[in-house]
Design an enzyme around this catalytic site. Structure first.
Site: not given
Length: 259
Positions: A185, A55, A53, A115, A215-216, A164
């Site tokens: 997530n 970000k 990503e 995103k 995710e995360s 998601e």
């Protein structure tokens, strides 16, 4: 917080629409080369895939990295094994832009995810016009009929919908629209609290023909190995890459994510 993020993204899209009307953006989207098949790039293999990503910031962590040249960062990702790249385009809290997406598209040939907090067809057309191949649809922020409609519209443009989720109910809603790329997530977008074990608790509900994205909560290679052991096909990683040496981190993630 999630409602605020959606409201901000919708408002910003309305502002852009004043200078780039729907018909103009639609024409630009349809004139793009065919979208890259993200499902092919992210298909399960002998090691975990990384969705890396671009970000700069987040509501929970604030500013993380300046990233003056998102295309250069994306090129590092692609050259060090990222199977796809996520570009944050939300302007208010994540400090991204569609211009970042355009710049990244010019430098890499892997699939790109826009995103953002997508809620309408105009945003999807913008994404295709900027070179995106994947659209994020967040179940927690959308009524079921909108998820169905936006997923169908995404696929009509030849793109892939990445749906998601954050709970068993949301996961079932994602699977009800026959998604083939689903994320779990660890971060609750209502509270921004994280649960690294959430993926392992829910992954058994996902059919074998669906690509599973964790995710995360990826801080280091051990976290990637944890997700791989739990059954993840793909790890989406942002903060750990932009706050460290991205090439070295990516290589460590891929090594840790082997079966």
């Amino acid at each position: 917080m999630l409602d605020e993020l959606f409201a901000g993204s919708i408002a910003d899209a309305l502002t852009r629409r004043e200078t780039a009307p729907l018909d103009k953006v639609e024409k630009a989207a349809l004139s793009q080369p065919s979208a890259i098949d993200a499902l092919e790039f992210l298909a399960p293999g002998s090691q975990i895939k990384v969705l890396a990503e671009v970000k700069r910031a987040s509501p929970s962590r604030g500013q993380m990295a300046e990233i003056p040249d998102p295309a250069a960062l994306a090129k590092i990702y692609a050259e060090n094994g990222a199977s796809a790249i996520s570009v944050l385009t939300e302007e208010r809290k994540f400090k991204g832009s569609l211009e970042d997406l355009v710049a990244v598209r010019a430098k890499v040939s892997v699939p790109l995810l826009r995103k953002d907090f997508i809620a309408n067809e105009y945003q999807i057309l913008e994404a295709r016009a900027a070179g995106a191949d994947i659209i994020l649809l967040i179940v927690a922020g959308l009524p079921q009929k909108d998820i169905e409609r936006l997923k169908h519209f995404t696929e009509e443009l030849g793109m892939t919908a990445f749906v998601e989720t954050h709970s068993e109910d949301e996961l079932k809603r994602a699977l009800d629209v026959d998604t083939k790329l689903v994320g779990i997530n660890a971060r609750d977008l209502s509270t921004f609290e994280t649960d690294r074990n959430l993926f392992g608790k829910l992954v058994h509900l996902i059919p074998s023909d669906v690509i599973k994205v964790a995710e995360s909560a990826v801080r280091n290679a051990d976290d990637v190995a944890h997700y791989r052991a739990a059954g993840a096909d793909v790890a989406l990683v942002g903060e750990a890459l932009v706050t460290n040496d991205p090439a070295a981190m990516l290589q460590s993630f891929l090594a840790a994510g082997k079966s």
